[in-house]
Design an enzyme around this catalytic site. Structure first.
Site, PDB file in Angstrom:
ATOM      1  N   LEU A  39      50.498 120.224 132.247  1.00 13.89           N
ATOM      2  CA  LEU A  39      51.095 118.906 132.029  1.00 13.89           C
ATOM      3  C   LEU A  39      50.649 118.413 130.656  1.00 13.89           C
ATOM      4  O   LEU A  39      49.469 118.511 130.313  1.00 13.89           O
ATOM      5  CB  LEU A  39      50.622 117.912 133.099  1.00 13.89           C
ATOM      6  CG  LEU A  39      51.381 117.865 134.432  1.00 13.89           C
ATOM      7  CD1 LEU A  39      50.670 116.941 135.402  1.00 13.89           C
ATOM      8  CD2 LEU A  39      52.824 117.434 134.240  1.00 13.89           C
ATOM      9  N   ASP A  40      51.579 117.865 129.873  1.00 15.08           N
ATOM     10  CA  ASP A  40      51.212 117.291 128.579  1.00 15.08           C
ATOM     11  C   ASP A  40      50.208 116.157 128.768  1.00 15.08           C
ATOM     12  O   ASP A  40      50.171 115.527 129.828  1.00 15.08           O
ATOM     13  CB  ASP A  40      52.457 116.753 127.868  1.00 15.08           C
ATOM     14  CG  ASP A  40      53.339 117.859 127.309  1.00 15.08           C
ATOM     15  OD1 ASP A  40      52.840 118.983 127.128  1.00 15.08           O
ATOM     16  OD2 ASP A  40      54.540 117.592 127.063  1.00 15.08           O
ATOM     17  N   PRO A  41      49.410 115.857 127.749  1.00 17.61           N
ATOM     18  CA  PRO A  41      48.395 114.795 127.885  1.00 17.61           C
ATOM     19  C   PRO A  41      48.959 113.449 128.339  1.00 17.61           C
ATOM     20  O   PRO A  41      48.342 112.756 129.148  1.00 17.61           O
ATOM     21  CB  PRO A  41      47.802 114.708 126.477  1.00 17.61           C
ATOM     22  CG  PRO A  41      47.951 116.087 125.931  1.00 17.61           C
ATOM     23  CD  PRO A  41      49.266 116.571 126.464  1.00 17.61           C
TER      24      PRO A  41
END
Length: 318
Positions: A39-41
């Protein structure tokens, strides 16, 4: 004590998936920890984290379908295609209609080649694209075949934003879809919010409602409390293939990497099989190497062995 199982984490914004793995290592004092899909930040929601021997199941869990809910903002493009990036273009949105947005979203369903964002972890000759982008280098075009099962608008267009739901194959970039929809309606757009809600397939879903934040998991673990639905021990981790129950003789053969013959199993050569003992504990993950006749009898070869023994050559531990 070593823990072997799957932890369902509700990731909060501001940390990477690797950060989550590191925090789980510290909370549970475990060395072998992995995750099943980045998951992206800025994104929140469901992250599957494997501990102990369950890390050897990552290859099967990581390919599952992902379901997201999010928000697209029209009129502004960024270099990363999401809200964390640097604005690169601002366009007028007067006259933008939901019918045009719906038509654009429909273009990005099915199986197609998706152009990867410059700021991504995809590697070209061993170098990640985002490393090239940060150095100001020219980014080579990189495409990946993805499948989008659903890309649907969930709200009206309000303040240049719509909410959406996305069901897609592993490795699909939601922010690229947002960028491409913006390009299709000629206003530009970026992904301003994203939350992963489910992982799996129909009849075999992991849901974010089962998950715990890291803070809550830490609190419960420190207090000696149960983790509830957020924790699945090795034997209870659902996998998307057939389960075969072995008798004691078959179990002994399996843990030593020897083939096992099972009747009424079915399945074609190459299909994966979950091999368990009579009380349901996981012995091994095997594959069908030969189907015998039309009765469903099959020869199974253990590939990843959990009870004693060793993995077969060519199927190294994850």
């Amino acid at each position: 004590m070593t823990l072997d199982g799957l932890l369902l984490v509700d990731k909060e914004s501001g940390c990477t998936s690797h950060d989550v793995v590191q925090m789980v290592r510290r909370i549970f004092k475990q060395k072998r920890v992995g995750h099943c899909g980045t998951l992206d930040p800025d994104a929140t929601g469901l992250l599957l984290v494997t501990l102990g021997q369950a890390t050897r199941l990552t290859r099967f869990l990581i390919q599952a379908r992902k379901v997201y809910e999010g928000t697209i903002t029209f009129g502004l493009e960024t270099d990363t295609y999401d809200a964390s990036g640097r604005p690169v273009a601002e366009r007028e949105t007067a006259g933008l209609e939901v019918t045009a947005i719906d038509a654009a979203m429909a273009r990005f369903t099915g199986t197609f080649e998706q152009r990867l964002p410059a700021y991504s972890a995809h590697k070209i000759q061993g170098v990640k694209l985002y490393e090239m982008a940060r150095r100001g280098e020219e980014i080579p075009v990189a495409n990946k075949v993805v499948t989008v099962d659903e890309f649907a608008r969930l709200s009206d267009l309000v303040a240049n934003q719509i909410d959406f739901r996305l069901t897609c194959s592993s490795g699909t970039y939601a922010r690229s879809l947002a960028h491409d929809v913006g390009a299709a309606v000629a206003t530009g757009a970026h992904l301003s919010k994203l939350r992963r809600t489910r992982i799996g397939k129909p009849g075999l879903w992991f849901d974010v409602e089962q998950a715990l934040t890291l803070a809550e998991a830490n609190r419960r673990h420190a207090a000696g409390s149960e983790l509830g639905e957020a924790w699945l021990p090795l034997a209870r981790i659902p996998l998307p293939f057939t389960t075969a129950t072995l008798d004691p003789l078959q179990e002994r053969r399996a843990v030593n990497g020897q083939t096992v013959i099972l009747g009424a199993l079915g399945g074609a050569a190459g299909e994966w099989v979950r091999m368990v003992d009579r009380i349901g504990d996981l012995i091994a993950i095997g594959s069908v190497v030969e189907a015998l006749g039309s009765s469903g009898t099959a020869v199974l070869q253990p590939r990843i062995v959990f009870k004693g023994g060793a993995d077969m050559v060519g199927f190294s531990r994850i």
